[in-house]
Write an enzyme that holds these catalytic residues in place. Structure first.
Site, PDB file in Angstrom:
ATOM      1  N   PRO A 150     -11.469   0.100  -2.511  1.00 23.97           N
ATOM      2  CA  PRO A 150     -12.726  -0.506  -2.945  1.00 23.97           C
ATOM      3  C   PRO A 150     -13.921   0.420  -2.676  1.00 23.97           C
ATOM      4  CG  PRO A 150     -11.481  -1.978  -1.510  1.00 23.97           C
ATOM      5  CD  PRO A 150     -10.884  -0.618  -1.372  1.00 23.97           C
TER       6      PRO A 150
ATOM      7  N   TYR B 135       0.803  -1.223   0.000  1.00 24.15           N
ATOM      8  CA  TYR B 135       0.000   0.000   0.000  1.00 24.15           C
ATOM      9  C   TYR B 135       0.839   1.277   0.000  1.00 24.15           C
ATOM     10  CZ  TYR B 135      -3.636  -3.343   1.045  1.00 24.15           C
ATOM     11  OH  TYR B 135      -4.484  -4.404   0.966  1.00 24.15           O
TER      12      TYR B 135
ATOM     13  N   HIS C 111      -7.631   1.374   1.490  1.00 19.40           N
ATOM     14  CA  HIS C 111      -7.403  -0.032   1.832  1.00 19.40           C
ATOM     15  C   HIS C 111      -6.258  -0.271   2.828  1.00 19.40           C
ATOM     16  CE1 HIS C 111      -7.787  -4.251   1.304  1.00 19.40           C
ATOM     17  NE2 HIS C 111      -8.217  -4.251   0.072  1.00 19.40           N
TER      18      HIS C 111
ATOM     19  N   SER D 135     -12.027 -11.302  -4.844  1.00 21.57           N
ATOM     20  CA  SER D 135     -12.141 -11.364  -3.400  1.00 21.57           C
ATOM     21  C   SER D 135     -13.589 -11.647  -3.028  1.00 21.57           C
ATOM     22  CB  SER D 135     -11.691 -10.031  -2.806  1.00 21.57           C
ATOM     23  OG  SER D 135     -11.669 -10.136  -1.425  1.00 21.57           O
TER      24      SER D 135
HETATM   25  N1  COA Z   1     -20.507 -29.154   0.623  1.00 25.05           N
HETATM   26  C1  COA Z   1     -21.457 -28.427   1.218  1.00 25.05           C
HETATM   27  N2  COA Z   1     -21.228 -27.231   1.819  1.00 25.05           N
HETATM   28  C2  COA Z   1     -19.969 -26.777   1.804  1.00 25.05           C
HETATM   29  C3  COA Z   1     -18.916 -27.467   1.198  1.00 25.05           C
HETATM   30  C4  COA Z   1     -19.224 -28.724   0.575  1.00 25.05           C
HETATM   31  N3  COA Z   1     -18.295 -29.456  -0.020  1.00 25.05           N
HETATM   32  N4  COA Z   1     -17.774 -26.759   1.332  1.00 25.05           N
HETATM   33  C5  COA Z   1     -18.108 -25.653   2.024  1.00 25.05           C
HETATM   34  N5  COA Z   1     -19.420 -25.659   2.313  1.00 25.05           N
HETATM   35  C6  COA Z   1     -20.172 -24.654   3.085  1.00 25.05           C
HETATM   36  C7  COA Z   1     -19.382 -24.163   4.280  1.00 25.05           C
HETATM   37  O1  COA Z   1     -19.606 -24.997   5.387  1.00 25.05           O
HETATM   38  C8  COA Z   1     -19.945 -22.771   4.478  1.00 25.05           C
HETATM   39  O2  COA Z   1     -21.211 -22.889   5.107  1.00 25.05           O
HETATM   40  P1  COA Z   1     -21.981 -21.622   5.800  1.00 25.05           P
HETATM   41  O3  COA Z   1     -22.526 -20.785   4.695  1.00 25.05           O
HETATM   42  O4  COA Z   1     -23.034 -22.265   6.587  1.00 25.05           O
HETATM   43  O5  COA Z   1     -20.940 -20.920   6.611  1.00 25.05           O
HETATM   44  C9  COA Z   1     -20.210 -22.299   3.061  1.00 25.05           C
HETATM   45  O6  COA Z   1     -20.338 -23.483   2.283  1.00 25.05           O
HETATM   46  C10 COA Z   1     -19.120 -21.421   2.496  1.00 25.05           C
HETATM   47  O7  COA Z   1     -17.897 -22.127   2.399  1.00 25.05           O
HETATM   48  P2  COA Z   1     -16.921 -21.900   1.148  1.00 25.05           P
HETATM   49  O8  COA Z   1     -17.718 -21.444  -0.009  1.00 25.05           O
HETATM   50  O9  COA Z   1     -16.077 -23.111   0.967  1.00 25.05           O
HETATM   51  O10 COA Z   1     -16.024 -20.669   1.513  1.00 25.05           O
HETATM   52  P3  COA Z   1     -15.589 -20.006   2.864  1.00 25.05           P
HETATM   53  O11 COA Z   1     -16.736 -19.291   3.477  1.00 25.05           O
HETATM   54  O12 COA Z   1     -14.858 -21.012   3.679  1.00 25.05           O
HETATM   55  O13 COA Z   1     -14.590 -18.897   2.303  1.00 25.05           O
HETATM   56  C11 COA Z   1     -12.494 -17.919   1.710  1.00 25.05           C
HETATM   57  C12 COA Z   1     -13.376 -19.189   1.676  1.00 25.05           C
HETATM   58  C13 COA Z   1     -11.160 -18.224   1.074  1.00 25.05           C
HETATM   59  C14 COA Z   1     -13.196 -16.815   0.922  1.00 25.05           C
HETATM   60  C15 COA Z   1     -12.340 -17.500   3.211  1.00 25.05           C
HETATM   61  O14 COA Z   1     -11.621 -18.481   3.901  1.00 25.05           O
HETATM   62  C16 COA Z   1     -11.599 -16.200   3.400  1.00 25.05           C
HETATM   63  O15 COA Z   1     -10.392 -16.193   3.537  1.00 25.05           O
HETATM   64  N6  COA Z   1     -12.353 -15.061   3.456  1.00 25.05           N
HETATM   65  C17 COA Z   1     -11.789 -13.742   3.659  1.00 25.05           C
HETATM   66  C18 COA Z   1     -11.391 -13.114   2.345  1.00 25.05           C
HETATM   67  C19 COA Z   1     -10.957 -11.676   2.537  1.00 25.05           C
HETATM   68  O16 COA Z   1     -10.275 -11.335   3.485  1.00 25.05           O
HETATM   69  N7  COA Z   1     -11.420 -10.842   1.602  1.00 25.05           N
HETATM   70  C20 COA Z   1     -11.258  -9.439   1.683  1.00 25.05           C
HETATM   71  C21 COA Z   1      -9.995  -8.914   1.091  1.00 25.05           C
HETATM   72  S1  COA Z   1     -10.110  -7.180   1.031  1.00 25.05           S
END
Ligand code: COA
Length: 585
Positions: free
Chosen positions: A119, A106, A342, A513
């Site tokens: 953003p 940054y 950011h 993201s």
């Molecule tokens: N079958 C059924 N459900 C599943 C599944 C499967 N095989 N795999 C995952 N799911 C479910 C999860 O249990 C979760 O359930 P919920 O909605 O009840 O919580 C949901 O699906 C979402 O999981 P998934 O899509 O795998 O993603 P996640 O929520 O674990 O997110 C990342 C993944 C990488 C986005 C997250 O770990 C992350 O790092 N987020 C932050 C990103 C960030 O900082 N962004 C901003 C930058 S400015």
């Protein structure tokens, strides 16, 4: 000097409520002790994963060359030396990466913050259609943010969790009373919450004129919505003139240019005080002038642009202080959202604040009219035992492959907040498995059962990579650390960092993201490279909000076309699921 007069006279008019203003009691969040430290991944593991990441995006010849460089790096002792340096740094600091990351990602970045790094978030359109509605909504919004501030100040924000692990909450300390300060070579961040005299004012900008608004009564209680409304009315009435210099637009410039102009600007005492007041304020509210009317179809894109950059010098780009960490934007026609700088924080704490504030100002006011993929949401991949995030990312891959016939390096932000002061690492989306899946989707000789099997494998790989990334085992920040360690040690730069493959691997044509929220909103940001796309998505249960950006100056990219292709890819992928596998309900 021209810049000297920009803020004078009276561009910032302090407006104080009668009586002395008591200082709010502020104390830091104190739940950080139990958090683990960010690990330094094993060197060999990162080198192996780096080669695997290159496989789908560089030629066999380039890969062979890079493989040799990696072997030399591992055997010749250079890698080990840098690794030991990193491990030493990890022992001595709370987080070996955070300071380097803030600086290199940054504050050293010289491109303008508007569009390039800041953003914008589009909130659902509100029902108000006039100035009174605009003021009342802005007043409620301000009161809502002050309520949220109480939670931060009293350390009563509920701890967030990812995969059942508590997350570092430090970013909440960074988003209010915070501002970036330009420099001629590098910037700094001013963060003000814990001083002896924490700020009690916000800044409001209307018709390019900035106002200080004290938002606490003398007994330390925040102003009520009605009190804030009256103050906003006064501000509005004293800034009717529209011929003011749009001084705020300076903050949208290239950072070196703005850094020089800034140094001149603050030589003047009044300017310095005015700028300081903006920087220290809790946050900024921009009361925007009406934008040109557009069709309902174009409305969403128009608002996304208004949030990202203000719509240009003729419209609201001068009605901003882009260095300010949080700027809420409220237009007269029900448009609302925000833009945030950011450097101090990732998106999730910002959307958590939004969820809170939207709930505070009553949800039934909302007219849901945002960018969205309406056909399904997280529900469909979940019913088919697929991770929704992996599924949506595969749709982005498929769409890109359909448009360009190749895969590209794709960046997905993965949270490192399980670790103290953790920010993000890269979840590299393009893998051998994703390549096979998108190739099969385009190959008419393949059966749907085979395509589905490849999709499941690709999604599984994505999920494993996501798990590794959030547990501190991804490669990008480690490679960055090794490079910065080499600079710090004043050793010559190892060849693996100067190789073509390294450049290809870091030229992220797709920057993505996931920023999920309960509110039906969507964040947006610009691409990372001139010929790339910025893709921010919010998967809701029954639909997906996706904001896609690209630069107009690039002939090869086209945001609308990519968005349509993503839309089709998502529909085709659901058809694939339904054609081949029964959903579990
Ligand atoms: N079958 C059924 N459900 C599943 C599944 C499967 N095989 N795999 C995952 N799911 C479910 C999860 O249990 C979760 O359930 P919920 O909605 O009840 O919580 C949901 O699906 C979402 O999981 P998934 O899509 O795998 O993603 P996640 O929520 O674990 O997110 C990342 C993944 C990488 C986005 C997250 O770990 C992350 O790092 N987020 C932050 C990103 C960030 O900082 N962004 C901003 C930058 S400015």
């Amino acid at each position: 000097m021209r810049t000297r007069s920009y803020l004078r006279p009276g561009a910032v008019k302090p407006r104080r409520l009668p009586g002395p203003v008591a200082r709010a009691q502020v104390r830091p969040l104190v739940r950080q002790e139990g958090l683990p430290k960010l690990p330094v991944p094993p060197l060999k593991q990162t080198c192996e994963n780096y080669l695997a990441a290159l496989e789908p995006i560089v030629s066999g010849e380039e890969l062979g060359h890079t493989r040799k460089l990696v072997e030399e790096f591992l055997r010749g002792g250079v890698g080990d030396r840098l690794q030991k340096g990193l491990e030493r740094r990890a022992r001595k600091t709370d987080n070996w990466l955070s300071e380097w990351w803030m600086q290199s990602a940054y504050l050293d970045c010289r491109m303008p913050v508007a569009v390039y790094t800041s953003p914008g978030v589009v909130l659902p359109r509100m029902r108000f259609q006039d100035r009174q509605g605009q003021m009342r909504f802005a007043a409620k919004l301000i009161a809502g943010v002050l309520e949220f501030k109480k939670l931060i100040d009293s350390d009563t924000l509920p701890t967030e969790y990812l995969s059942k692990k508590p997350l570092c909450m430090d970013q909440y300390n960074q988003i209010l009373s915070s501002c970036r300060i330009p420099g001629t070579k590098r910037d700094t961040v001013l963060n003000q919450p814990f001083g002896k005299t924490p700020p009690t004012h916000i800044t409001v900008v209307h018709n390019f004129q900035f106002f200080v608004l004290d938002v606490y009564n003398s007994d330390g209680t925040p102003l009520t919505v009605d009190q804030i409304y009256m103050q906003l009315e006064k501000i509005w009435n004293t800034s009717l003139q529209t011929n003011k210099e749009p001084v705020g637009i300076l903050t949208s410039q290239h950072r070196n240019t703005w850094g020089k102009a800034y140094n001149n600007l603050v030589k003047d005492k009044t300017n310095k005080e005015s700028v300081r007041a903006i920087q220290k304020s809790i946050f900024t509210v921009c009361l925007d002038a009406p934008m040109p009317r557009v069709s309902d179809e174009l409305y969403k894109s128009r608002v996304a642009a208004q949030m990202l950059h203000g719509g240009g010098a003729r419209w609201n780009s001068g009605n901003r202080w882009f260095d300010k960490t949080l700027q809420f934007i409220v237009g007269e026609d029900g448009t609302c959202g925000l833009v945030y700088e950011h450097a101090p924080s990732e998106g999730p704490p910002i959307v958590f604040l939004i969820d809170y504030v939207v709930k505070y100002i009553m949800v039934h006011d909302l007219d849901v009219n945002v960018l969205m993929f309406p056909d399904y949401g997280k529900n469909v991949p979940k019913q088919h035992n697929l991770s929704p995030d992996a599924f949506i990312q595969m749709a982005f891959q498929l769409a890109y492959f359909r448009m360009y016939g190749i895969c590209c390096a794709t960046y997905e932000s993965a949270s490192l907040r399980m670790f103290k002061y953790g920010r993000t690492d890269v979840l590299r989306v393009t893998t051998k498995e994703s390549l096979k899946f998108v190739q099969a989707m385009q190959d008419p000789t393949k059966q749907n059962t085979e395509r589905l099997a490849l999709l499941q494998k690709a999604a599984q790989r994505h999920k494993e990579n996501a798990y590794n990334a959030i547990h501190g085992q991804a490669i990008d920040r480690h490679l960055l650390g090794l490079r910065l360690q080499a600079i710090e040690d004043l050793t010559s730069m190892p060849e693996i960092f100067m190789d073509t493959s390294f450049a290809v691997a870091h030229h992220y044509n797709i920057l993505t993201s996931q920023v999920g929220s309960k509110t039906d909103c969507v964040m947006s940001f610009g691409p990372m490279v001139p010929d790339g796309y910025g893709v921010c998505y919010n998967p809701m249960d029954e639909h997906i909000n996706i904001a896609i950006t690209a630069f107009n100056s690039c002939e090869e990219t086209n945001a609308a076309k990519y968005a349509n292709t993503v839309n089709d890819a998502l529909l085709d992928m659901r058809a694939l699921l339904e054609d081949t596998a029964p959903a579990e309900r």
